[in-house]
Design an enzyme around this catalytic site. Structure first.
Site, PDB file in Angstrom:
ATOM      1  N   TYR A 184      -7.854  63.303   7.979  1.00 50.82           N
ATOM      2  CA  TYR A 184      -7.617  64.504   9.192  1.00 50.82           C
ATOM      3  C   TYR A 184      -6.406  64.735   9.459  1.00 50.82           C
ATOM      4  CZ  TYR A 184      -7.947  65.784  14.069  1.00 50.82           C
ATOM      5  OH  TYR A 184      -7.834  66.966  15.215  1.00 50.82           O
TER       6      TYR A 184
HETATM    7  N1  LIG Z   1     -10.173  66.790  20.947  1.00 45.53           N
HETATM    8  C1  LIG Z   1      -9.045  66.283  20.664  1.00 45.53           C
HETATM    9  O1  LIG Z   1      -8.524  65.138  21.100  1.00 45.53           O
HETATM   10  C2  LIG Z   1      -8.206  67.164  19.621  1.00 45.53           C
HETATM   11  C3  LIG Z   1      -6.809  66.592  19.454  1.00 45.53           C
HETATM   12  C4  LIG Z   1      -6.325  67.480  18.348  1.00 45.53           C
HETATM   13  C5  LIG Z   1      -6.840  68.461  17.792  1.00 45.53           C
HETATM   14  N2  LIG Z   1      -8.236  68.667  18.077  1.00 45.53           N
HETATM   15  C6  LIG Z   1      -8.599  69.683  17.064  1.00 45.53           C
HETATM   16  O2  LIG Z   1      -9.173  70.808  18.052  1.00 45.53           O
HETATM   17  C7  LIG Z   1     -10.314  71.687  17.661  1.00 45.53           C
HETATM   18  C8  LIG Z   1     -11.591  71.275  18.634  1.00 45.53           C
HETATM   19  O3  LIG Z   1     -11.605  69.925  18.592  1.00 45.53           O
HETATM   20  P1  LIG Z   1     -12.835  69.346  19.965  1.00 45.53           P
HETATM   21  O4  LIG Z   1     -12.533  67.984  20.362  1.00 45.53           O
HETATM   22  O5  LIG Z   1     -12.922  70.600  20.740  1.00 45.53           O
HETATM   23  O6  LIG Z   1     -14.238  69.433  19.163  1.00 45.53           O
HETATM   24  P2  LIG Z   1     -15.757  68.928  19.256  1.00 45.53           P
HETATM   25  O7  LIG Z   1     -15.990  68.817  20.851  1.00 45.53           O
HETATM   26  O8  LIG Z   1     -16.036  67.976  18.413  1.00 45.53           O
HETATM   27  O9  LIG Z   1     -16.318  70.492  19.001  1.00 45.53           O
HETATM   28  C9  LIG Z   1     -16.200  70.982  17.567  1.00 45.53           C
HETATM   29  C10 LIG Z   1     -16.643  72.368  17.373  1.00 45.53           C
HETATM   30  O10 LIG Z   1     -16.716  72.547  15.947  1.00 45.53           O
HETATM   31  C11 LIG Z   1     -17.937  73.284  15.432  1.00 45.53           C
HETATM   32  N3  LIG Z   1     -17.932  72.847  13.937  1.00 45.53           N
HETATM   33  C12 LIG Z   1     -17.743  71.665  13.508  1.00 45.53           C
HETATM   34  N4  LIG Z   1     -18.184  71.485  12.302  1.00 45.53           N
HETATM   35  C13 LIG Z   1     -18.638  72.646  11.861  1.00 45.53           C
HETATM   36  C14 LIG Z   1     -19.400  73.482  10.864  1.00 45.53           C
HETATM   37  N5  LIG Z   1     -19.374  72.854   9.784  1.00 45.53           N
HETATM   38  N6  LIG Z   1     -19.839  74.784  10.824  1.00 45.53           N
HETATM   39  C15 LIG Z   1     -19.620  75.423  12.137  1.00 45.53           C
HETATM   40  N7  LIG Z   1     -18.975  74.901  13.135  1.00 45.53           N
HETATM   41  C16 LIG Z   1     -18.531  73.448  13.470  1.00 45.53           C
HETATM   42  C17 LIG Z   1     -18.557  72.581  16.206  1.00 45.53           C
HETATM   43  O11 LIG Z   1     -20.028  73.320  16.470  1.00 45.53           O
HETATM   44  P3  LIG Z   1     -21.669  72.970  16.152  1.00 45.53           P
HETATM   45  O12 LIG Z   1     -21.726  71.582  16.603  1.00 45.53           O
HETATM   46  O13 LIG Z   1     -22.302  74.011  17.079  1.00 45.53           O
HETATM   47  O14 LIG Z   1     -21.713  73.353  14.794  1.00 45.53           O
HETATM   48  C18 LIG Z   1     -17.976  72.422  17.664  1.00 45.53           C
HETATM   49  O15 LIG Z   1     -18.370  73.436  18.402  1.00 45.53           O
HETATM   50  C19 LIG Z   1     -10.606  70.774  16.370  1.00 45.53           C
HETATM   51  O16 LIG Z   1     -10.020  71.466  15.175  1.00 45.53           O
HETATM   52  C20 LIG Z   1      -9.833  69.502  16.417  1.00 45.53           C
HETATM   53  O17 LIG Z   1      -9.433  69.048  15.208  1.00 45.53           O
HETATM   54  C21 LIG Z   1      -8.730  68.197  18.725  1.00 45.53           C
END
Ligand SMILES: NC(=O)c1ccc[n+]([C@@H]2O[C@H](COP(=O)([O-])OP(=O)(O)OC[C@H]3O[C@@H](n4cnc5c(N)ncnc54)[C@H](OP(=O)(O)O)[C@@H]3O)[C@@H](O)[C@H]2O)c1
Length: 248
Positions: A156
Site C-alpha cells: 500500500y
Molecule cells: N480512509 C483512510 O484512512 C485513508 C487514508 C489514507 C488514504 N486513503 C485513500 O483514500 C482513498 C479512499 O479511501 P476510503 O477509505 O474512502 O475507501 P473505501 O471506503 O474503501 O472506498 C473505496 C472506493 O474505491 C472503489 N474501488 C475500489 N476498488 C475498485 C475497483 N477495482 N474498481 C472501481 N472502484 C473501486 C470502491 O467502489 P466499489 O466498492 O463500488 O467498487 C469505493 O467507492 C483511497 O485511495 C485510499 O487509499 C484513505
C-alpha cells in the site's frame, strides 16, 4: 468553501463510498456535474440520488478500474455524459495490510493495479483532452503511510509513493498546458473501508496533534479547494490532510 464549479464536469472514482462519496457530494454542491463511479451500482445509485435530492447534478457510471477496457469505457462515458471532463479525482484505492514476506504476486498486482495502474491509464485517457482545451484539474490520492516505515504496509505505502511521484511528473507534463495536477495525503479517516480495522485505527493517530480520526468531508474540502480556481497557482503539491500524523 465558496468556490464555483458550475459548468464543470468532475469524474470522481470510488465515489460509492467513504472519501470519494463525500467529495462527489461537495463538488456537486459547488455546481459541478459529477460522474459517480465504482463497481457497486446500488451504492452508486444512492450517491446520485442524494446529490440530485440536494439539487445537484450527478450520474453513475459503473466501472471496475482493474479492467483496462472498463476503465476506457468509463472515460468515454463520462465524456459523453458531461460533454467533457474538466476535473478528475483519482480517489479509488485499496489498502490491504500484511507482512511483505507473505505477499503473493497476485497480492502485488491487485494493489498496484487499483492504486497505480488505474489512475495512470485514466489520467492518460482524460488529461490530454484537458490540455488541448487549456484547462483542467487532477487530484490524486496518497496516504500518510507513503513516506513512513510502517510494518505491514509495504504494498500500500509503496503504491501510494508511486502516486506521489506521478503527481509531480504529470504536473511537469500537463501544467504548461493549463492542467493542474495535485494530490491529497490523508491520515486515518473513518470510512466504510477502514471500519473493519476498528480500534486498530486509533493506533495511527495516537499522539498526533489532532488526536482523532478524520472524517471524509475533511478530506473532500481539500480536494474541492485543489480543483477550484482558488488553487490556480498550486501545481504538483501533495497536501497532508492527516491531523498531523505526518509530523510524528
Ligand atoms: N480512509 C483512510 O484512512 C485513508 C487514508 C489514507 C488514504 N486513503 C485513500 O483514500 C482513498 C479512499 O479511501 P476510503 O477509505 O474512502 O475507501 P473505501 O471506503 O474503501 O472506498 C473505496 C472506493 O474505491 C472503489 N474501488 C475500489 N476498488 C475498485 C475497483 N477495482 N474498481 C472501481 N472502484 C473501486 C470502491 O467502489 P466499489 O466498492 O463500488 O467498487 C469505493 O467507492 C483511497 O485511495 C485510499 O487509499 C484513505
Amino acid at each position: 468553501m465558496t468556490a464555483d464549479l458550475s459548468g464543470r464536469t468532475a469524474l470522481v472514482t470510488g465515489s460509492t463510498s467513504g472519501i470519494g462519496r463525500a467529495t462527489a457530494r461537495l463538488l456537486a454542491s459547488l455546481g459541478a456535474h459529477v460522474i459517480v463511479s465504482g463497481r457497486n451500482a446500488e451504492r452508486g445509485g444512492e450517491t446520485v440520488d442524494g446529490i440530485r435530492a440536494a439539487g445537484g447534478k450527478a450520474d453513475f457510471v459503473a466501472a471496475d478500474l482493474n479492467d483496462l477496457d472498463s476503465l476506457g469505457s468509463l472515460a468515454e462515458r463520462a465524456t459523453e455524459i458531461g460533454g467533457q471532463v474538466d476535473i478528475l479525482v483519482n480517489n479509488a484505492g485499496i489498502y490491504p495490510f500484511g507482512a511483505s514476506s507473505d505477499a503473493t504476486a497476485a497480492d502485488f498486482d491487485a494493489v498496484y493495479d487499483a492504486n497505480v495502474k488505474a489512475p495512470f491509464f485514466l489520467t492518460n485517457a482524460l488529461a490530454p483532452a484537458m490540455a488541448a482545451r487549456g484547462h483542467g484539474a487532477v487530484v490524486n490520492f496518497s496516504t500518510a503511510l507513503a513516506t513512513k516505515g510502517t510494518a505491514g504496509a509495504s504494498l500500500y505505502a509503496s503504491s501510494k509513493a508511486a502516486v506521489e511521484s506521478l503527481t509531480k511528473v504529470w504536473s511537469a507534463e500537463y501544467g504548461p498546458s493549463g492542467v493542474r495536477v495535485n494530490a491529497v495525503k490523508p491520515g486515518p479517516i473513518a470510512t466504510e473501508g477502514t471500519a473493519p480495522y476498528g480500534d486498530g485505527m486509533d493506533a495511527f493517530h495516537a499522539g498526533s496533534p489532532a488526536g482523532r480520526l478524520g472524517q471524509p468531508d475533511e478530506v473532500a474540502a481539500t480536494v474541492a479547494f485543489l480543483v477550484s480556481d482558488d488553487a490556480r497557482y498550486i501545481h504538483g503539491a501533495v497536501i497532508p490532510v492527516d491531523g498531523g500524523v505526518g509530523t510524528l
